[in-house]
Motif scaffolding. Structure first.
Motif, PDB file in Angstrom:
ATOM      1  N   VAL A 134     -22.391  -1.534  -6.547  1.00  0.00           N
ATOM      2  CA  VAL A 134     -22.879  -2.647  -7.362  1.00  0.00           C
ATOM      3  C   VAL A 134     -22.616  -2.368  -8.838  1.00  0.00           C
ATOM      4  CG1 VAL A 134     -24.898  -4.040  -7.977  1.00  0.00           C
ATOM      5  CG2 VAL A 134     -24.707  -3.060  -5.664  1.00  0.00           C
ATOM      6  N   VAL A 184     -23.855  -4.040 -12.460  1.00  0.00           N
ATOM      7  CA  VAL A 184     -24.860  -4.942 -13.011  1.00  0.00           C
ATOM      8  C   VAL A 184     -24.487  -5.271 -14.454  1.00  0.00           C
ATOM      9  CG1 VAL A 184     -27.308  -5.288 -13.517  1.00  0.00           C
ATOM     10  CG2 VAL A 184     -26.629  -3.901 -11.548  1.00  0.00           C
ATOM     11  N   ASN A 231     -34.987  -6.283 -14.571  1.00  0.00           N
ATOM     12  CA  ASN A 231     -34.485  -6.396 -13.194  1.00  0.00           C
ATOM     13  C   ASN A 231     -33.568  -5.228 -12.864  1.00  0.00           C
ATOM     14  OD1 ASN A 231     -35.826  -8.792 -12.761  1.00  0.00           O
ATOM     15  ND2 ASN A 231     -34.041 -10.090 -13.021  1.00  0.00           N
ATOM     16  N   LEU A 284     -20.148  -5.789  -5.138  1.00  0.00           N
ATOM     17  CA  LEU A 284     -21.037  -6.849  -5.594  1.00  0.00           C
ATOM     18  C   LEU A 284     -21.253  -6.710  -7.092  1.00  0.00           C
ATOM     19  CD1 LEU A 284     -23.046  -9.165  -4.719  1.00  0.00           C
ATOM     20  CD2 LEU A 284     -24.815  -7.375  -4.657  1.00  0.00           C
ATOM     21  N   VAL A 319     -23.853  -8.108 -10.065  1.00  0.00           N
ATOM     22  CA  VAL A 319     -25.151  -8.744 -10.278  1.00  0.00           C
ATOM     23  C   VAL A 319     -25.283  -9.096 -11.750  1.00  0.00           C
ATOM     24  CG1 VAL A 319     -27.663  -8.431 -10.227  1.00  0.00           C
ATOM     25  CG2 VAL A 319     -26.245  -7.489  -8.377  1.00  0.00           C
ATOM     26  N   SER A 347     -27.800  -9.826 -14.379  1.00  0.00           N
ATOM     27  CA  SER A 347     -29.231  -9.551 -14.506  1.00  0.00           C
ATOM     28  C   SER A 347     -29.648  -9.788 -15.955  1.00  0.00           C
ATOM     29  CB  SER A 347     -29.517  -8.114 -14.073  1.00  0.00           C
ATOM     30  OG  SER A 347     -30.892  -7.835 -14.156  1.00  0.00           O
ATOM     31  N   ILE A 359     -23.701 -12.484  -7.952  1.00  0.00           N
ATOM     32  CA  ILE A 359     -24.986 -13.169  -7.811  1.00  0.00           C
ATOM     33  C   ILE A 359     -25.749 -13.119  -9.122  1.00  0.00           C
ATOM     34  CG2 ILE A 359     -25.077 -12.688  -5.334  1.00  0.00           C
ATOM     35  CD1 ILE A 359     -27.215 -10.536  -5.940  1.00  0.00           C
ATOM     36  N   ASN A 360     -26.753 -13.995  -9.223  1.00  0.00           N
ATOM     37  CA  ASN A 360     -27.542 -14.108 -10.442  1.00  0.00           C
ATOM     38  C   ASN A 360     -28.990 -14.385 -10.067  1.00  0.00           C
ATOM     39  OD1 ASN A 360     -28.116 -14.335 -13.211  1.00  0.00           O
ATOM     40  ND2 ASN A 360     -27.640 -16.517 -13.261  1.00  0.00           N
ATOM     41  N   THR A 361     -29.905 -13.903 -10.892  1.00  0.00           N
ATOM     42  CA  THR A 361     -31.309 -14.270 -10.756  1.00  0.00           C
ATOM     43  C   THR A 361     -31.629 -15.360 -11.771  1.00  0.00           C
ATOM     44  OG1 THR A 361     -32.049 -12.595 -12.344  1.00  0.00           O
ATOM     45  CG2 THR A 361     -31.963 -11.942 -10.022  1.00  0.00           C
ATOM     46  N   VAL A 413     -32.488 -16.408  -6.413  1.00  0.00           N
ATOM     47  CA  VAL A 413     -31.273 -15.597  -6.469  1.00  0.00           C
ATOM     48  C   VAL A 413     -30.158 -16.443  -5.862  1.00  0.00           C
ATOM     49  CG1 VAL A 413     -30.121 -13.464  -5.805  1.00  0.00           C
ATOM     50  CG2 VAL A 413     -32.590 -13.453  -6.241  1.00  0.00           C
ATOM     51  N   LEU A 463     -34.391  -9.948  -5.898  1.00  0.00           N
ATOM     52  CA  LEU A 463     -33.097  -9.319  -6.152  1.00  0.00           C
ATOM     53  C   LEU A 463     -32.909  -8.081  -5.287  1.00  0.00           C
ATOM     54  CD1 LEU A 463     -30.448  -9.004  -7.733  1.00  0.00           C
ATOM     55  CD2 LEU A 463     -31.752  -7.755  -9.481  1.00  0.00           C
ATOM     56  N   VAL A 492     -29.932  -7.872  -2.445  1.00  0.00           N
ATOM     57  CA  VAL A 492     -28.893  -6.830  -2.496  1.00  0.00           C
ATOM     58  C   VAL A 492     -28.926  -5.995  -1.220  1.00  0.00           C
ATOM     59  CG1 VAL A 492     -28.128  -4.738  -3.695  1.00  0.00           C
ATOM     60  CG2 VAL A 492     -28.778  -6.769  -5.011  1.00  0.00           C
TER      61      VAL A 492
END
Length: 197
Positions: free
Chosen positions: A4, A6, A14, A82, A84, A86, A105-107, A136, A177, A181
């Motif tokens: 991952v 970020v 996060n 992945l 993220v 954040s 992906i996003n929060t 998410v 999150l 994940v």
């Protein structure tokens, strides 16, 4: 083990929660690098956990596309499974999203599709609703418009301010999150099936 990367812009609460969880042997994902679009306070979390970090300052490039191209190159050096977002407070150029999708992906601090955009908590209060939430999502070319992977309601209490409401949403965002994940890593969530159309 899911690799991952970020991306952050601010304090990275996060991010810290994800780093703490991924430090456990039973968690099937590992943060391999943390990136930012500015000198963000959250980069200290990466340093604390011994995770490499990088900065691609937005203002150092002549256009959003040029910045995005450099950011994408730097992300891909880490060969993540992945990415993220954040608290990255900048829209990624379409080419970056296309190159990483659907594994990005996003929060968001609202129960999407309610209150998309940079001021989801403020907008919920302004609308006078009695509940909002956290989500998410898979990132697509729109603003908080990608497929929803998981979300949960959070009540709006009498007397709530933007700060107090956001502080109650944040722990829900962090938990969602971490769960998403994990579920991507184990195959419980199939990102290919959630690919934006």
């Amino acid at each position: 083990m899911l690799r991952v990367v970020v991306l952050i812009s601010g304090g990275g609460s996060n991010l810290r929660a994800l780093l703490e969880r991924s430090a456990h042997d039973d968690y099937p994902a590992h943060v391999v690098a943390v990136g930012a679009d500015r000198q963000a306070d959250g980069l200290e979390h990466a340093e604390h956990f011994g995770i490499p970090s990088f900065t691609v300052p937005y203002g150092s490039y002549p256009s959003r596309e040029a910045w995005g191209a450099e950011l994408l190159t730097t992300i891909q050096e880490w060969q993540p499974d992945l990415v993220v977002l954040s608290g990255l407070m900048r829209l990624l150029p379409a080419g970056v999203v296309e190159a990483l999708a659907p594994a990005i992906i996003n929060t968001h601090p609202a129960y999407l599709p309610e209150f998309p955009g940079a001021h989801g908590v403020r907008d919920a209060l302004a609308a006078g609703v009695d509940q909002t939430g956290a989500s998410v999502i898979v990132v697509d070319a729109g603003v908080d418009s990608g497929p929803i992977l998981r979300q949960e309601r959070v009540p709006v209490l009498p007397g709530d301010t933007e700060h107090s409401l956001h502080e109650r949403i944040k722990p829900v965002e962090r938990r969602l999150l971490i769960d998403v994940v994990r579920d991507i890593a184990t195959g419980a969530i199939d990102l290919a099936a959630a690919r934006p159309s």
